[in-house]
Enzyme design. Structure first.
Site, short mmCIF file in Angstrom:
data_model
loop_
_atom_site.label_atom_id
_atom_site.label_comp_id
_atom_site.label_asym_id
_atom_site.label_seq_id
_atom_site.Cartn_x
_atom_site.Cartn_y
_atom_site.Cartn_z
CG ASP A 75 -19.85 10.95 34.64
OD1 ASP A 75 -19.62 11.10 35.85
OD2 ASP A 75 -19.04 10.40 33.87
CE LYS B 210 -19.66 13.06 39.97
NZ LYS B 210 -19.92 12.74 38.56
CG ASP C 25 -20.23 7.24 37.12
OD1 ASP C 25 -20.30 6.25 37.88
OD2 ASP C 25 -19.18 7.58 36.54
CG ASN C 26 -18.57 9.28 39.71
OD1 ASN C 26 -18.64 9.96 38.69
ND2 ASN C 26 -17.68 8.35 39.85
CD GLU D 249 -14.73 7.22 37.57
OE1 GLU D 249 -15.56 6.37 37.93
OE2 GLU D 249 -14.92 8.44 37.66
C1 SAM Z 1 -16.49 13.28 35.37
S1 SAM Z 1 -16.37 14.34 33.99
C2 SAM Z 1 -17.36 13.51 32.79
C3 SAM Z 1 -16.76 12.24 32.30
C4 SAM Z 1 -17.45 11.67 31.08
N1 SAM Z 1 -18.86 11.51 31.27
C5 SAM Z 1 -16.86 10.32 30.73
O1 SAM Z 1 -17.20 9.31 31.39
O2 SAM Z 1 -16.06 10.27 29.80
C6 SAM Z 1 -17.40 15.70 34.46
C7 SAM Z 1 -17.53 16.80 33.42
O3 SAM Z 1 -18.74 17.49 33.68
C8 SAM Z 1 -18.56 18.86 33.37
N2 SAM Z 1 -19.59 19.60 34.13
C9 SAM Z 1 -19.67 19.74 35.46
N3 SAM Z 1 -20.78 20.40 35.81
C10 SAM Z 1 -21.43 20.70 34.65
C11 SAM Z 1 -22.65 21.37 34.36
N4 SAM Z 1 -23.42 21.88 35.32
N5 SAM Z 1 -23.00 21.48 33.06
C12 SAM Z 1 -22.24 20.95 32.08
N6 SAM Z 1 -21.07 20.30 32.30
C13 SAM Z 1 -20.67 20.17 33.58
C14 SAM Z 1 -17.13 19.16 33.82
O4 SAM Z 1 -16.63 20.30 33.17
C15 SAM Z 1 -16.42 17.85 33.44
O5 SAM Z 1 -15.84 17.95 32.18
#
Ligand code: SAM
Length: 271
Positions: A195, A198, A223-224, A253
């Site tokens: 998640d 994407k 997800d998504n 969501e």
């Molecule tokens: C949609 S949110 C996650 C929501 C969480 N899973 C929830 O449902 O509560 C996406 C998160 O992924 C982190 N993120 C994005 N790309 C990433 C990567 N390559 N490695 C680690 N974290 C990443 C972003 O900083 C963000 O906080």
């Protein structure tokens, strides 16, 4: 001071009839994408205004709300309060209660002993996963943004999970995945929840394959996959012959009007 106004000559002016012809198209677009406009308003504009007026981040505001409205040590209360915040106060892209039920069911049915989450954000899905894990399970949750990771750790601890159950890892997924075996002593991943961004899904799925940590029956829930969408990832999953897959249809969501879905993959190994 002189002001110079340049008027287009009459032959360059757009006829009102042409402008009017676009009105139905504009109205159709507004009606069709009204939920997307609403999402833009709630997720971007409201957030920007509140960031400026409160001087703290949205994630910090969410945590303050949890502190004052939920019961410490009670994961259900933390999740309900988070859901209330995200539906009625400020939009937050947690997995949410509806898609969360699919996640809950997969965790309960499969009782995974080693779990990896990519994208912790504020820890909502991490709390959801942790509350369903069997005794002795290990759960690693990866977040690359340090501020988000700090809030997430506080949320996870507020829900009552210590670092024997949930281990937050602050790092980009592409750096963590190749280290999982050596640095964390992981032999196999039973369940992976994707998640994060994407555009990283396909790359990270292939990194997981390369790490040798996926075994027959390992489950990956992404997800998504419809909104914002991960078309290359889905195309690969369908054509690789390495997975059985199933799409769980849903809506975004905390948003009824935007179609979304989750992909459940089961690793079957050889092509
Ligand atoms: C949609 S949110 C996650 C929501 C969480 N899973 C929830 O449902 O509560 C996406 C998160 O992924 C982190 N993120 C994005 N790309 C990433 C990567 N390559 N490695 C680690 N974290 C990443 C972003 O900083 C963000 O906080």
């Amino acid at each position: 001071m002189y002001c110079i106004f340049i008027f287009p000559n009459r032959s360059e002016m757009v006829s009102p009839a042409i402008v009017l012809a676009f009105v139905p198209l504009l109205v159709t677009l507004i009606i069709r994408y009204r939920y997307h406009f609403l999402l833009l308003y709630r997720a971007v504009l409201v957030r920007m205004v509140l960031d400026c007026t409160t001087g703290i981040s949205r994630e910090e505001r969410a945590f303050q709300y949890l502190l004052t409205h939920s019961l410490p040590g009670d994961p259900d209360s933390i999740l309900d309060t988070f859901d209330h915040w995200s539906s009625h106060v400020e939009y937050m892209s947690n997995i949410g209660p509806k898609k969360g039920k699919v996640l809950d069911r997969l965790i309960t049915d499969n009782a995974p002993l080693t779990v990896l989450e990519l994208g912790t954000h504020c820890g909502y899905s991490a709390v959801r996963i942790a509350r369903g894990l069997p005794l002795g399970a290990r759960f690693y949750s990866v977040e690359m943004d340090e501020c988000n990771a700090t809030i997430a750790e506080k949320v996870i601890r507020l829900a009552g999970f210590d670092d024997d159950t949930v281990e937050p890892i602050v790092s980009p997924s592409e750096e963590v995945i190749p280290q999982l075996r050596e640095r964390f002593g992981i032999e196999r991943l039973d369940f992976v929840f994707m998640d994060h961004w994407k555009r990283c899904y396909l790359r990270d799925l292939q990194l997981l394959e390369g790490s040798g940590l996926l075994g027959k029956g390992s489950i990956i829930l992404a997800d998504n996959i419809i909104f914002p969408g991960a078309p290359h990832f889905l195309r690969y999953v369908k054509s690789s012959g390495l997975y059985q897959h199933r799409i769980h249809q849903a809506t975004l969501e905390y948003f009824r009007g935007i179609r979304d879905g989750m992909a459940e993959l089961t690793f079957i190994g050889t092509k």
